[in-house]
Design a protein around this motif. Structure first.
Motif, short mmCIF file in Angstrom:
data_model
loop_
_atom_site.label_atom_id
_atom_site.label_comp_id
_atom_site.label_asym_id
_atom_site.label_seq_id
_atom_site.Cartn_x
_atom_site.Cartn_y
_atom_site.Cartn_z
N GLU A 166 25.26 -32.29 -37.00
CA GLU A 166 24.37 -31.53 -37.88
C GLU A 166 23.23 -30.91 -37.07
O GLU A 166 22.88 -29.75 -37.28
N GLN A 167 22.67 -31.64 -36.12
CA GLN A 167 21.62 -31.10 -35.26
C GLN A 167 22.15 -29.94 -34.43
O GLN A 167 21.47 -28.92 -34.26
N THR A 168 23.36 -30.06 -33.92
CA THR A 168 23.98 -28.99 -33.13
C THR A 168 24.14 -27.73 -33.97
O THR A 168 23.81 -26.63 -33.53
N VAL A 169 24.61 -27.89 -35.19
CA VAL A 169 24.80 -26.74 -36.08
C VAL A 169 23.46 -26.09 -36.41
O VAL A 169 23.34 -24.86 -36.40
N LEU A 170 22.46 -26.89 -36.68
CA LEU A 170 21.13 -26.34 -36.96
C LEU A 170 20.59 -25.57 -35.75
O LEU A 170 20.00 -24.50 -35.91
N THR A 171 20.81 -26.08 -34.56
CA THR A 171 20.38 -25.39 -33.34
C THR A 171 21.10 -24.06 -33.21
O THR A 171 20.48 -23.03 -32.91
N TRP A 172 22.42 -24.06 -33.43
CA TRP A 172 23.20 -22.82 -33.34
C TRP A 172 22.69 -21.80 -34.36
O TRP A 172 22.55 -20.62 -34.05
N LEU A 173 22.46 -22.25 -35.57
CA LEU A 173 21.98 -21.34 -36.62
C LEU A 173 20.62 -20.75 -36.25
O LEU A 173 20.39 -19.56 -36.46
#
Length: 180
Positions: A166-173
């Motif tokens: 979830e943290q990775t996805v938030l960073t990508w977004l």
């Protein structure tokens, strides 16, 4: 691409539906193609004629290695540039798309897809075990829900747990948002 190659070439689901990959290193003529034997395969199709083949193959990799009953494929663009008759399996190729549909189950056990969407009012992150929902997301990171499958991919990489994904996805977004 290595992960996709491994998942497709070693898929039990594909084998059950009679798609099979034979690494060229196991081919009778492997010595003649030393430079590519580790990165190319003969893909046997479940139905004869499932893929259109030219009538006159001449001295191509398809004719020399495919034996008329298989398609010589690679996941490595350099190989297909060196040997243009070797089919490059990447997203967009009709065979690749069929293989992905056959290999991917509708729902996955012990794995969730952390899906990030961008919208006018900001970004949102959801979790789903449904492959169809993951296909609609802007960014997706697979995550394990069980430590027993964390090293499912083998090698030195492991699949993230759900919170890390979830943290990775938030960073990508956030990176996508600042790039615009």
């Amino acid at each position: 691409m290595e992960t996709i190659e491994t998942q497709i070439t070693q898929s039990d689901r594909l084998e059950e539906t009679e798609w099979s990959f034979t690494a060229l290193r196991n081919h009778a003529r492997a010595d003649d193609f030393e430079d590519i034997v580790d990165d190319a395969y003969v893909l046997e199709l479940p139905e004869e004629g499932a893929v259109a083949m030219p009538e006159s193959l001449g001295e191509t990799a398809q004719a020399e290695l495919g034996g008329g009953s298989g398609v010589v494929v690679t996941f490595n663009p350099e190989i297909s540039e060196q040997f243009p008759s070797i089919r490059l399996l990447l997203p967009g190729d009709p065979i690749f798309e069929v293989l992905i549909r056959e290999a991917a189950p509708a729902e996955v056990d012990n794995v969730e897809f952390v899906c990030g969407q961008r919208g006018e009012s900001g970004s949102s992150v959801t979790r789903s075990s449904q492959v169809a929902e993951a296909k609609e997301a802007t960014v997706v990171e697979p995550a394990v829900t069980s430590e027993s499958v964390k090293n499912l991919l083998g090698g030195t990489n492991s699949i993230s747990d759900v919170d890390d994904a979830e943290q990775t996805v938030l960073t990508w977004l956030s990176r996508l948002q600042t790039a615009e």
